[in-house]
Design a protein around this motif. Sequence first.
Motif, mmCIF file in Angstrom:
data_model
loop_
_atom_site.group_PDB
_atom_site.id
_atom_site.type_symbol
_atom_site.label_atom_id
_atom_site.label_comp_id
_atom_site.label_asym_id
_atom_site.label_seq_id
_atom_site.Cartn_x
_atom_site.Cartn_y
_atom_site.Cartn_z
ATOM 1 N N ALA A 101 0.826 -1.210 0.000
ATOM 2 C CA ALA A 101 0.000 0.000 0.000
ATOM 3 C C ALA A 101 0.861 1.261 0.000
ATOM 4 N N LEU A 102 2.081 1.158 0.514
ATOM 5 C CA LEU A 102 2.990 2.308 0.549
ATOM 6 C C LEU A 102 3.793 2.454 -0.737
ATOM 7 N N GLY A 103 3.578 1.564 -1.699
ATOM 8 C CA GLY A 103 4.209 1.716 -3.003
ATOM 9 C C GLY A 103 5.216 0.656 -3.388
ATOM 10 N N MET A 104 5.516 -0.299 -2.517
ATOM 11 C CA MET A 104 6.463 -1.347 -2.878
ATOM 12 C C MET A 104 5.802 -2.373 -3.776
ATOM 13 N N SER A 105 6.607 -3.062 -4.576
ATOM 14 C CA SER A 105 6.070 -4.149 -5.384
ATOM 15 C C SER A 105 5.666 -5.296 -4.465
ATOM 16 N N PRO A 106 4.732 -6.143 -4.887
ATOM 17 C CA PRO A 106 4.270 -7.222 -4.010
ATOM 18 C C PRO A 106 5.387 -8.140 -3.512
ATOM 19 N N VAL A 107 6.273 -8.561 -4.407
ATOM 20 C CA VAL A 107 7.333 -9.477 -3.986
ATOM 21 C C VAL A 107 8.304 -8.790 -3.039
ATOM 22 N N GLN A 108 8.635 -7.534 -3.296
ATOM 23 C CA GLN A 108 9.531 -6.808 -2.398
ATOM 24 C C GLN A 108 8.862 -6.514 -1.061
ATOM 25 N N GLY A 109 7.566 -6.298 -1.077
ATOM 26 C CA GLY A 109 6.847 -6.140 0.178
ATOM 27 C C GLY A 109 6.893 -7.412 1.006
ATOM 28 N N ALA A 110 6.772 -8.556 0.329
ATOM 29 C CA ALA A 110 6.880 -9.834 1.029
ATOM 30 C C ALA A 110 8.289 -10.028 1.571
ATOM 31 N N ARG A 111 9.271 -9.622 0.807
ATOM 32 C CA ARG A 111 10.660 -9.719 1.257
ATOM 33 C C ARG A 111 10.879 -8.910 2.538
ATOM 34 N N LEU A 112 10.290 -7.729 2.606
ATOM 35 C CA LEU A 112 10.388 -6.914 3.811
ATOM 36 C C LEU A 112 9.710 -7.608 4.985
ATOM 37 N N GLY A 113 8.597 -8.299 4.717
ATOM 38 C CA GLY A 113 7.922 -9.048 5.772
ATOM 39 C C GLY A 113 8.792 -10.169 6.326
ATOM 40 N N LEU A 114 9.536 -10.849 5.448
ATOM 41 C CA LEU A 114 10.452 -11.899 5.902
ATOM 42 C C LEU A 114 11.519 -11.320 6.828
ATOM 43 N N ALA A 115 12.080 -10.198 6.421
ATOM 44 C CA ALA A 115 13.123 -9.581 7.232
ATOM 45 C C ALA A 115 12.574 -9.093 8.566
ATOM 46 N N ALA A 116 11.353 -8.569 8.554
ATOM 47 C CA ALA A 116 10.741 -8.120 9.805
ATOM 48 C C ALA A 116 10.525 -9.292 10.762
ATOM 49 N N GLY A 117 10.123 -10.438 10.224
ATOM 50 C CA GLY A 117 9.975 -11.620 11.057
ATOM 51 C C GLY A 117 11.290 -12.042 11.674
ATOM 52 N N ALA A 118 12.385 -11.999 10.886
ATOM 53 C CA ALA A 118 13.701 -12.341 11.414
ATOM 54 C C ALA A 118 14.113 -11.386 12.521
ATOM 55 N N LEU A 119 13.846 -10.117 12.331
ATOM 56 C CA LEU A 119 14.193 -9.120 13.346
ATOM 57 C C LEU A 119 13.482 -9.404 14.663
ATOM 58 N N VAL A 120 12.174 -9.574 14.607
ATOM 59 C CA VAL A 120 11.383 -9.740 15.832
ATOM 60 C C VAL A 120 11.746 -11.040 16.540
ATOM 61 N N ALA A 121 11.815 -12.151 15.792
ATOM 62 C CA ALA A 121 12.098 -13.444 16.422
ATOM 63 C C ALA A 121 13.477 -13.465 17.070
ATOM 64 N N THR A 122 14.487 -12.954 16.372
ATOM 65 C CA THR A 122 15.846 -12.974 16.916
ATOM 66 C C THR A 122 15.980 -12.042 18.104
ATOM 67 N N ALA A 123 15.430 -10.836 17.989
ATOM 68 C CA ALA A 123 15.509 -9.881 19.100
ATOM 69 C C ALA A 123 14.787 -10.410 20.333
ATOM 70 N N ALA A 124 13.614 -10.995 20.130
ATOM 71 C CA ALA A 124 12.851 -11.519 21.263
ATOM 72 C C ALA A 124 13.575 -12.688 21.921
ATOM 73 N N ALA A 125 14.172 -13.568 21.112
ATOM 74 C CA ALA A 125 14.911 -14.697 21.681
ATOM 75 C C ALA A 125 16.108 -14.214 22.493
ATOM 76 N N ALA A 126 16.851 -13.240 21.964
ATOM 77 C CA ALA A 126 17.992 -12.701 22.701
ATOM 78 C C ALA A 126 17.540 -12.065 24.010
ATOM 79 N N TRP A 127 16.425 -11.344 23.979
ATOM 80 C CA TRP A 127 15.883 -10.700 25.182
ATOM 81 C C TRP A 127 15.492 -11.743 26.230
ATOM 82 N N ILE A 128 14.833 -12.796 25.809
ATOM 83 C CA ILE A 128 14.379 -13.835 26.747
ATOM 84 C C ILE A 128 15.563 -14.521 27.422
#
Length: 535
Positions: A101-128
């Motif tokens: 919706a912000l203007g990225m192509s669908p595949v690149q938007g999905a790619r950003l979603g993958l990276a966001a998942g990696a960020l949250v999961a890794t950061a949360a695991a390190a915090w725990i």
Amino acid sequence: MALAPLGRARFDARMAFSTATARLALSTACGACAFGLALAITEPAGPGLDPDAVSYVMAASTLVHDHALRAPTFTWATPTPTVPLAHFPPGFSAVIAIPIALGMSPVQGARLGLAAGALVATAAAAWIVAGAVGLWWGALAALLLVITPALVESHLAVLSEPLFLAMLVLALGAMTRQRDRPIVYGCLAAAACMMRYAGVSATAAVVLWALWSPGRGGSWRDALRRAVIAGAPSVIVLGAWVFRSAGLEQSEIRAFGVYPDLGETMRDGIATVAQWLAPAIALNALRTGVALIALLAVGALVVRVTRALERDRTAVDASHVLASRVLAACGLLSATYALTLIAARLSADPNIPFDARLLSPIFVFATIAAAIALAVWWRGAPRWGRIVACAAIAAWAVGSLLTSRDDVRYALDVGVDFADGDWRGSRLVEWARHEGRGRALFSNFPTALYFHAAREAWPLPATVKPEEVRAFTDSLVSRNGLIVAFTRPSEYVPPPEPLLRVLPVHAIATFREGAIWALDDSVTRRGARPAVPQR
């Protein structure tokens, strides 16, 4: 005399603030590294386009542009090549719809979603882990997760696993640190359900956790109230989605039934676990033996530490109490997920493989539990034990890096699934993009046409039964259709040659990777050929 306790309290507050700040800095750094690596391993060829990716990406695009969640049809007989999304939950598509919706192509938007998942999961695991046993161990847990081949593989293609894992790790953190707020970990379990239907395992885990968790007192009435609160978010969102999907004529979540013969699937699961515990060992017998030793050693360590922490429940050291909670929650989440996978394989989908991608949540929980158990054991371990542990971790890390390196190199140089160069440079796909305008397309690989020709297409019939062939021929006539037949074999898609031999068609364009087939003129004269609107 009254100033001493006050000064002590201020000192403790400063130390707690400093420790929390350090944990935040560590988890942020680990998450940022995981985010950058997830982007880096999908750069040249783009993220891999798994056959499931088309449903996620199409649903996200239609949500943005048409305000509806739609996915490819599974049959040629539907009026349109898309149907309402039901086979997958909407969470991943809803997330990647934001960058689209912000203007990225669908595949690149999905790619950003993958990276966001990696960020949250890794950061949360390190915090725990850092909160339970210290900063260095939190960093070690994050490092082990980042180089785990199963997790690397899950981040190479457009799949819901990265965000699903992120929700699971966040739920783990809430279960252990927000025990008296079941609504918090209940909502995170509901979010996991919306990423993958296997998230019902997290719902089961949080309900059981609310009923019982280490060190919690209270009456059964209080426990039941907490359990209801923890399970309510999942019941609401998943119930609403199932109710909506049950009313659709052309879509279904799954075809439920009884699918026995679990033996082969379990053998595949055992092989997957062996590859995780003993990576980069080519000889099957040796890999199985090493994996068994590793499993027994880590399992014995976790059990020993868990018992020691249980005996230390009355200790003043709050970190021991938290470590015990994390170990218990990891075990509970792993058990409910494993049981959910087995139940799904037996009743929902006989083709569910117990591969690295599906077992990755168990690997995440096991890594977090192993890091905590190792940290607790390390404090009183003999020198020789520490040397053996360091050597084992280093050997596993080297094997994992070698395995992950090969997977990443293939993804960067060739591309995964429908992102590989043969699809991107296909002249057959280019013909469908430019010369096939205004014609309905049917193909044995409609996913390739969607990603590389920007065309929605119907699949080909799966059989050559006379009645189905006649009906399909009529459909080609009424829709002014063309058949885009690829010669590439697939274990999931039937080859088009048997169908083409019985259809009244002829090739109008032939390429190295396949051909375009149209109905014979004698057949098309039977009826009008209305143009199909180009999407």
